[in-house]
Write an enzyme that holds these catalytic residues in place. Structure first.
Site, PDB file in Angstrom:
ATOM      1  N   ARG A  92     -34.827  44.552 -16.636  1.00  9.44           N
ATOM      2  CA  ARG A  92     -34.197  45.862 -16.875  1.00  9.44           C
ATOM      3  C   ARG A  92     -34.044  46.067 -18.371  1.00  9.44           C
ATOM      4  NH1 ARG A  92     -28.259  45.882 -15.788  1.00  9.44           N
ATOM      5  NH2 ARG A  92     -28.165  46.255 -18.023  1.00  9.44           N
ATOM      6  N   TYR A 132     -22.591  43.205 -23.080  1.00  9.09           N
ATOM      7  CA  TYR A 132     -22.694  41.917 -22.393  1.00  9.09           C
ATOM      8  C   TYR A 132     -24.040  41.214 -22.570  1.00  9.09           C
ATOM      9  CZ  TYR A 132     -24.702  45.077 -18.856  1.00  9.09           C
ATOM     10  OH  TYR A 132     -25.444  46.026 -18.217  1.00  9.09           O
ATOM     11  N   HIS A 184     -27.689  49.569 -17.218  1.00  5.10           N
ATOM     12  CA  HIS A 184     -27.684  49.620 -15.746  1.00  5.10           C
ATOM     13  C   HIS A 184     -27.805  51.072 -15.263  1.00  5.10           C
ATOM     14  CE1 HIS A 184     -26.553  48.971 -11.598  1.00  5.10           C
ATOM     15  NE2 HIS A 184     -25.532  49.785 -11.747  1.00  5.10           N
TER      16      HIS A 184
HETATM   17  C1  LIG Z   1     -21.699  47.668  -1.679  1.00  9.09           C
HETATM   18  C2  LIG Z   1     -21.621  47.917  -3.125  1.00  9.09           C
HETATM   19  N1  LIG Z   1     -20.884  47.125  -3.924  1.00  9.09           N
HETATM   20  C3  LIG Z   1     -20.837  47.362  -5.265  1.00  9.09           C
HETATM   21  C4  LIG Z   1     -21.511  48.410  -5.815  1.00  9.09           C
HETATM   22  C5  LIG Z   1     -21.467  48.657  -7.305  1.00  9.09           C
HETATM   23  N2  LIG Z   1     -22.792  48.316  -7.860  1.00  9.09           N
HETATM   24  C6  LIG Z   1     -23.700  49.256  -8.116  1.00  9.09           C
HETATM   25  S1  LIG Z   1     -25.116  48.611  -8.669  1.00  9.09           S
HETATM   26  C7  LIG Z   1     -24.518  47.034  -8.607  1.00  9.09           C
HETATM   27  C8  LIG Z   1     -25.356  45.868  -9.035  1.00  9.09           C
HETATM   28  C9  LIG Z   1     -26.626  45.776  -8.273  1.00  9.09           C
HETATM   29  O1  LIG Z   1     -27.501  44.874  -8.894  1.00  9.09           O
HETATM   30  P1  LIG Z   1     -28.924  44.604  -8.334  1.00  9.09           P
HETATM   31  O2  LIG Z   1     -28.873  44.452  -6.853  1.00  9.09           O
HETATM   32  O3  LIG Z   1     -29.521  43.508  -9.105  1.00  9.09           O
HETATM   33  O4  LIG Z   1     -29.710  45.992  -8.598  1.00  9.09           O
HETATM   34  P2  LIG Z   1     -30.082  46.668 -10.006  1.00  9.09           P
HETATM   35  O5  LIG Z   1     -28.970  47.634 -10.319  1.00  9.09           O
HETATM   36  O6  LIG Z   1     -30.213  45.606 -11.018  1.00  9.09           O
HETATM   37  O7  LIG Z   1     -31.352  47.407  -9.771  1.00  9.09           O
HETATM   38  C10 LIG Z   1     -23.219  47.040  -8.144  1.00  9.09           C
HETATM   39  C11 LIG Z   1     -22.386  45.829  -7.975  1.00  9.09           C
HETATM   40  C12 LIG Z   1     -22.271  49.226  -4.943  1.00  9.09           C
HETATM   41  N3  LIG Z   1     -23.002  50.254  -5.399  1.00  9.09           N
HETATM   42  N4  LIG Z   1     -22.323  48.960  -3.624  1.00  9.09           N
END
Ligand SMILES: Cc1ncc(C[n+]2csc(CCOP(=O)(O)OP(=O)(O)O)c2C)c(N)n1
Ligand SMILES: [Mg+2]
Length: 357
Positions: free
Chosen positions: A256, A269, A260
């Protein structure tokens, strides 16, 4: 003690970070001209992301998750799928959605909070963006079960992040897909971060692909910045799924490069210096170098492409900005066939407020 089972996790790459073929290319990629559509789609995706971020920064779009650096995962997924397959994206697969015929205007509607952004005119069977992490994994299994029960030669593709692989719904989905031999491919877009949580703090597993082992399905890694490898590996898994071979898990290794989302500031971070090294492996320059090296891409081609993408994106933005928003009650109107009483009450309140009551 005797060994009762042994596992290996493979890794596939065809085009290295310098754009050179690192082995024999798969048949579809031997004619470099055939790769130009993949290149065009990745450039369009990157341009769309940049525009969406600037719309958000100027108050004209909601929070937006860029796919900067991960374009080969989305575009590779789109290109490997058949139109009749079903995509269940998370929120960073704009490249896959655009390839499958979701329009840039629909994407802007979605990220602008307009329900019409999930009513695709093109791939009507594809699922909308899924922001809750991994909650669409069980849905993908349900879709795949339906396809199997109907005896259809189609497959579901569920795209998740590295962080999503820590969730219970992910494991439950994988397990059922395995034991029922369902036509579903899980693609883990491992971009090394789950917001501020690095891959090293996410799981002690050596690879995320090996999470397939416990579900009894094949798991493998692919260079997620090599679009040729993504298309090839996913096409194989899809073919297996459509012909009764069951589910699989593909871990696409990428990075990435951006924040985010627009609500994030990654410099709080992670080190900018660490990020800059990853620019050397990014997917678009890699494929461009490959095409230029093969004499299949010129400066004029590049200029024309950039102008075409800018025009397409600009036209979408104009339509989006010129479309009057739906009334605020629209947020209640597409979740239930019949609205539960408590929500009906809330809807009535919103309606009254909108009338100035
Ligand atoms: C069930 C749930 N818990 C927490 C969140 C908050 N949240 C949004 S994105 C994220 C991290 C996801 O990381 P990853 O699966 O690696 O996907 P990326 O964003 O890196 O594509 C979190 C914790 C959410 N959207 N849904
Ligand atoms: Mg991630």
């Amino acid at each position: 003690m005797t060994t009762v089972a042994r596992f290996e996790i493979g890794y596939t790459q065809f085009i290295d970070r310098g754009g050179r073929a690192s082995g024999e290319l798969p048949a579809f990629a031997r004619d470099p001209a055939a790769l130009a559509p993949l290149y065009r789609a990745m450039v369009l995706t990157r341009g769309f992301d940049a525009k969406a971020i600037s719309l958000q920064r100027t108050g004209r779009l909601g929070t937006y998750p860029s796919s900067l650096g991960q374009e080969a995962v989305g575009v590779g997924i789109g290109a490997a799928m058949a139109p009749a397959d079903v995509l269940l994206p998370s929120y960073r697969e704009h490249g896959a959605q655009l390839w499958r015929g979701v329009t840039p205007v629909e994407l802007l509607f979605y990220w602008g909070g307009d329900e019409r952004g999930s009513a695709f005119a093109g791939p009507t069977r594809d699922f909308p963006v899924c922001v809750p992490v991994a909650s669409h994994a069980p849905h993908a299994v349900g879709v795949a079960l339906a396809l199997k029960l109907r005896g259809e030669s189609r497959a579901a593709v569920c795209v998740l992040g590295d962080g999503a692989t820590s969730k219970g719904d992910f494991y439950e989905a994988l397990n059922l897909a395995g034991v029922q031999r369902l036509p579903v491919v899980f693609v883990v877009a491992n971009n090394q971060w789950a917001i501020s949580v690095p891959r090293s703090a996410q799981s002690a597993a050596e690879t995320l692909a090996q999470k397939a082992v416990a579900a009894g399905i094949p798991g493998e890694q692919v260079d997620g910045n090599d679009v040729v490898a993504v298309v090839h590996v996913l096409a194989g898994a899809l073919e297996r799924a459509r012909t009764g071979g069951g589910a699989s898990l593909i871990e696409a290794l990428t990075y990435r490069l951006g924040d985010h989302t627009t609500a994030d500031d990654a410099s709080r971070y992670r080190d900018d210096a660490a990020v800059s090294g990853h620019w050397e492996a990014e997917p678009i320059a890699r494929l461009r170098n490959h095409l230029v090296g093969a004499g299949a891409w010129s400066k004029e081609d590049e200029e024309r492409l950039l102008a075409d993408c800018a025009a397409a994106i600009e036209a979408a933005v104009e339509t989006y900005l010129a479309t009057p928003p739906l009334p605020p009650t629209a947020m209640f109107d597409h979740l239930f066939a019949a609205l539960p009483a408590d929500l009906a009450g809330q809807r009535a309140e919103v309606e009254e407020e909108a009338r100035g009551g």
